[in-house]
Design a protein around this motif. Structure first.
Motif, mmCIF file in Angstrom:
data_model
loop_
_atom_site.group_PDB
_atom_site.id
_atom_site.type_symbol
_atom_site.label_atom_id
_atom_site.label_comp_id
_atom_site.label_asym_id
_atom_site.label_seq_id
_atom_site.Cartn_x
_atom_site.Cartn_y
_atom_site.Cartn_z
ATOM 1 N N PRO A 122 1.268 -1.445 4.225
ATOM 2 C CA PRO A 122 2.360 -0.491 4.390
ATOM 3 C C PRO A 122 3.135 -0.600 5.697
ATOM 4 O O PRO A 122 4.375 -0.600 5.692
ATOM 5 N N ALA A 172 9.064 5.025 3.312
ATOM 6 C CA ALA A 172 7.708 4.922 2.772
ATOM 7 C C ALA A 172 7.648 5.456 1.349
ATOM 8 O O ALA A 172 6.986 4.870 0.473
ATOM 9 N N ALA A 176 6.724 3.393 -2.026
ATOM 10 C CA ALA A 176 5.646 3.905 -2.872
ATOM 11 C C ALA A 176 6.121 4.087 -4.305
ATOM 12 O O ALA A 176 5.379 3.812 -5.267
ATOM 13 N N ALA A 263 3.760 5.744 6.793
ATOM 14 C CA ALA A 263 3.062 4.763 5.968
ATOM 15 C C ALA A 263 1.736 5.322 5.469
ATOM 16 O O ALA A 263 1.383 5.172 4.296
ATOM 17 N N LEU A 267 2.711 5.818 1.649
ATOM 18 C CA LEU A 267 2.614 4.467 1.100
ATOM 19 C C LEU A 267 1.185 3.946 1.002
ATOM 20 O O LEU A 267 0.868 3.185 0.086
ATOM 21 N N LYS A 268 0.327 4.354 1.902
ATOM 22 C CA LYS A 268 -1.046 3.830 1.882
ATOM 23 C C LYS A 268 -1.774 4.133 0.574
ATOM 24 O O LYS A 268 -2.496 3.264 0.056
ATOM 25 N N PHE A 271 -0.754 1.585 -1.894
ATOM 26 C CA PHE A 271 -1.262 0.278 -1.478
ATOM 27 C C PHE A 271 -2.725 0.122 -1.907
ATOM 28 O O PHE A 271 -3.116 -0.935 -2.425
#
Length: 295
Positions: A122, A172, A176, A263, A267-268, A271
């Motif tokens: 991310p 982010a 995502a 992030a 987003l993490k 991921f």
């Protein structure tokens, strides 16, 4: 002429179109150009990198029935895969990241075509988007009119609220949203594979091309793809020309707290889901150990 006229003309000339051998989708700024360049190093491959016609169908045929859209996409791709003297043997498309929200429409038209979605750490991905500053990333292009899926990721009620969040948060959430779309498509398809940037370029040569895309390469062609893997993917001469090298450490070091926080928040989670999807498809192999593979 019309699409149907061109298609019939191709048939009358007895050109046999190459069926699509693989689709490449991506999160944006995650090495997808490298994938296309390596595939294009093989002379008998037709490779379209972010070509305009397929997205035009998706954008301008939104009210079309599934059958109508499939017919248009299939005829269009057949025309793009028509090879003079039947020279080419494989056809690949690397699509724009903006097509990912419509990924299911493409896969509906070509359910047997293997495809990949390239994703990346991310913070590293966001730093690539913000290389010209936090307010200038391509991940912000739709910020003034956010799509519903991005609004959902942000957890706000309206598009107006989504457009006012900090650029790091919006970026982010946008990334995502793309990964979520790919994950949904992967869950509904047996032909997908999510590929971590950290496994490239070696995983492309050792796994993706031969096993997923079923691309059998001669010794010469394998050498060509390997040579392409060592060149900066967007080199066009001048300052960018030269050998490819990882910039992961530099991006991590330069990341601001705002980027790291956004992030982690937005987003993490996707991921981690993408990494799990990779493991599920490969039987537990994240492919990262292939990173430095050499044929």
């Amino acid at each position: 002429g019309t699409l149907n006229q061109l298609y019939e003309d191709m048939r009358k000339r007895k050109l046999v179109p190459v069926a699509p051998s693989g689709f490449v989708f991506h999160e944006s700024r995650v090495g997808s150009t490298l994938v296309a360049n390596m595939l294009a190093a093989v002379p008998t491959n037709i490779v379209y990198s972010e070509s305009a016609p397929p997205p035009a169908v998706l954008n301008h045929c939104r009210s079309c029935s599934k059958e109508r859209k499939n017919d248009i996409l299939q005829k269009l791709v057949a025309l793009m895969g028509a090879s003079p003297a039947n020279y080419h043997t494989h056809l690949f498309f690397k699509f724009q990241s903006a097509t990912v929200p419509n990924i299911k429409a493409l896969l509906d038209a070509f359910p047997e075509t293997p495809w990949i979605f390239v994703y990346r750490d991310p913070v590293q991905t966001m730093m690539s988007h913000f290389k010209n500053g936090a307010g200038n990333g391509p991940c912000l292009r739709a910020r003034r009119s956010p799509p519903p899926a991005t609004i959902d990721v942000l957890g706000v009620a309206t598009a107006s609220q989504a457009s006012r969040v900090p650029p790091e948060s919006y970026c982010a959430a946008h990334l995502a949203m793309l990964t979520n779309a790919a994950l949904d498509a992967d869950a509904a398809s047996s032909r997908g594979l999510l590929v971590d940037y950290a496994s490239m370029p070696g995983a492309l040569e050792a796994y993706v091309f031969p096993k997923h895309f079923e691309l059998a390469l001669s010794v010469d062609d394998a050498q060509r793809t390997h040579a392409a893997s060592g060149v900066y993917s967007k080199a066009r001469g001048g300052a960018k020309a030269g050998a490819w090298s990882s910039d992961n450490a530099r991006k991590e070091k330069a990341a601001t707290e705002a980027i790291k926080g956004a992030a982690d928040t937005y987003l993490k989670p996707t991921f981690e889901r993408a990494r799990a999807a990779t493991l599920a498809r490969t039987g537990g192999d994240d492919l990262v150990h292939f990173h430095a593979f050499s044929p």
